[in-house]
Write a protein that holds these residues in place. Sequence first.
Motif, PDB file in Angstrom:
ATOM      1  N   CYS A  35      21.565   5.569  -5.570  1.00 21.79           N
ATOM      2  CA  CYS A  35      21.922   4.652  -6.654  1.00 21.79           C
ATOM      3  C   CYS A  35      23.244   5.055  -7.309  1.00 21.79           C
ATOM      4  N   PHE A  37      24.122   4.096 -10.159  1.00 17.02           N
ATOM      5  CA  PHE A  37      23.974   4.013 -11.609  1.00 17.02           C
ATOM      6  C   PHE A  37      23.141   5.135 -12.203  1.00 17.02           C
ATOM      7  N   HIS A  38      22.552   5.969 -11.373  1.00 14.87           N
ATOM      8  CA  HIS A  38      21.920   7.170 -11.910  1.00 14.87           C
ATOM      9  C   HIS A  38      21.955   8.239 -10.818  1.00 14.87           C
ATOM     10  N   CYS A  56      17.410  -1.041  -8.187  1.00 18.92           N
ATOM     11  CA  CYS A  56      17.130   0.392  -8.132  1.00 18.92           C
ATOM     12  C   CYS A  56      15.749   0.646  -8.704  1.00 18.92           C
ATOM     13  N   CYS A  59      16.110   3.636 -11.731  1.00 14.93           N
ATOM     14  CA  CYS A  59      16.593   3.387 -13.093  1.00 14.93           C
ATOM     15  C   CYS A  59      16.467   1.931 -13.511  1.00 14.93           C
TER      16      CYS A  59
HETATM   17 ZN   LIG Z   1      19.345   3.826 -10.260  1.00 13.45          ZN
END
Ligand SMILES: [Zn+2]
Length: 590
Positions: A35, A37-38, A56, A59
């Motif tokens: 991911c 985003f995390h 995802c 997250c």
């Molecule tokens: Zn994520």
Amino acid sequence: MDNQVEEVKKKSNIVNIVSEHVALKKKGRNFVGLCPFHSEKTGSFMVNEELQIYKCFGCGAGGDVIKFLMEVEGLDFGEALEKLADKAGVKLVDRVKTDKDGKRELIEVHDLAAEYYHYLLTKHRSGEAARKYLAGRGMNEKLIETFRLGYALPEWDGLVSYLVDKKRYRPEVLVAAGLATGNERRLYDRFRGRVIFPLYDISGRVVGFSGRILPAASQVTQAGRPNNDEAKYINSPETTIYHKSKMLFGLTIARNEIKKKNRVLIVEGELDMMSSFAAGVTETVAIKGSAVTEEMMDILSRLTSTFVLALDADAAGEAAMKRSIEAAEKRGLSIKMVNMVGGKDPDEIARKKPHEWVEMVERAVPIYEFFFDKAIARWGADSVENIGKIVKEVVPYLSKVENSVIREVWAKKLAEQLGVDKQRVYEEIEKVRSGRSQTEEKNVGKNTSSGRPSLDLSIIGILLTSGEELVERTKKMLLGLPLNGAVGKLVGLIFDEGGVWKAEIFVKNLPKELSSLAAEAYLLSTGEEIDEKEKVKLTVAWARGIIREERAQFAEQIKEAERQGNNVTIGNLSEKLVKLNALERKLALA
Ligand SMILES: [Zn+2]
């Protein structure tokens, strides 16, 4: 406008767009990757081509191709749309031009400045010395084009007069962009008499510059002052669009190679990057400063988990590397070091002996081995006292290796090199670790989101992926089951449709509150991996759960009605209860 948004989305493939930032692997109906985003070690980030969505399960991030580009490249809606439209060859009729924070204007002036500098270097008479300098550094025309290098005149207001007088930009925009200093009355170019390296953001836009002084110019005096105190390199200052900690020079050019070779070589300067690239190590990027920051790790670890460093290993560089080890271990990265010989930096080695440079990168050693060698060279493993010092220096880093097997391998290796008992080294490592884990335990939060699909999602997933026959069968089997809430509603709609649809069309036409639930279920679906019997078993378990809940509710309601002496209600509820029990008996036979 809406039509155009749809057209752009239709002509863009989310898998291709995501692939530019995340290495994806096909897994069942989805593509899976780490991911963006995390931070994570195992992929819970999924992209689905049919539905053109990402999600995802770590997250919760999710959406369509436009949202992805906005989030990952920090663009606003209009910018993301424009970028996709350009790629897809769609001509936007009315462009959404928003520039709330003035970023768009800063990017515009950077683009013009890059063009201006590039023109001076490649076409203009005054670029002659810079061209010669670059040619002497092995930079041919193709490289200069690829990286869009430029040249800044040695004047005080070359760029200023171009952008302010000719292009009519306000002086404060140039100051905010970091391209000029001073005030409205007297504005000076920041970069003067320098070779210019444009710095691109993750979206491929020029957001800053690095300027290298020409060797000849440093001997000349300017304004009657000796010039030898001028810095060899100057860079754009931090602005709203330029952030040194995230800047990876060459990333837009090396990105695909990094994924292809599943490795990234990290060097320290622009020329190091370009020479290494020209020598054939095309998976090279350069950092600004001497530390690989967490932000850089975030960006690169989505593309590969093998980082090869060719950084200046002086005291400051080594300290910076040691600081980043923990972050790298947490991400499950493998870090190697190039042992640089035959030149003072990658630029020199790669330029003079390109083949040797390629081999040197191949022979990079794991970073722990590199530390051993350094410590042993520093102290000399010739006395008990010095061996103690070496162990003391190296153990804190080995203790950060997350995998216990790998930790043991390194302990053994170090012990062998020092001629001591491996168990002793291992004990030292564990001592440091247990000291740390005690403090860490206190900090562990209650993060219970396991990301495991619930039974609800499994059932919807099965229904969405198994075709008409199974849907009909399930519908018959569950006849009379109360379908409440979003999940119930969705199952009801699937039954209504009777399974004669393509899932992606069905999901797209759902009301908004149901479509994301359906998409999630579809993404997670294991429908094709389990057999029919298993599917029925899961469905029965799910239905029984609903029956149990419903029965408990009826019991409550009956009790309440009895208290009030409401016989009609009691009768109604009892009737429903009988039906539920009958359904449960039927299910037991399924
Ligand atoms: Zn994520």
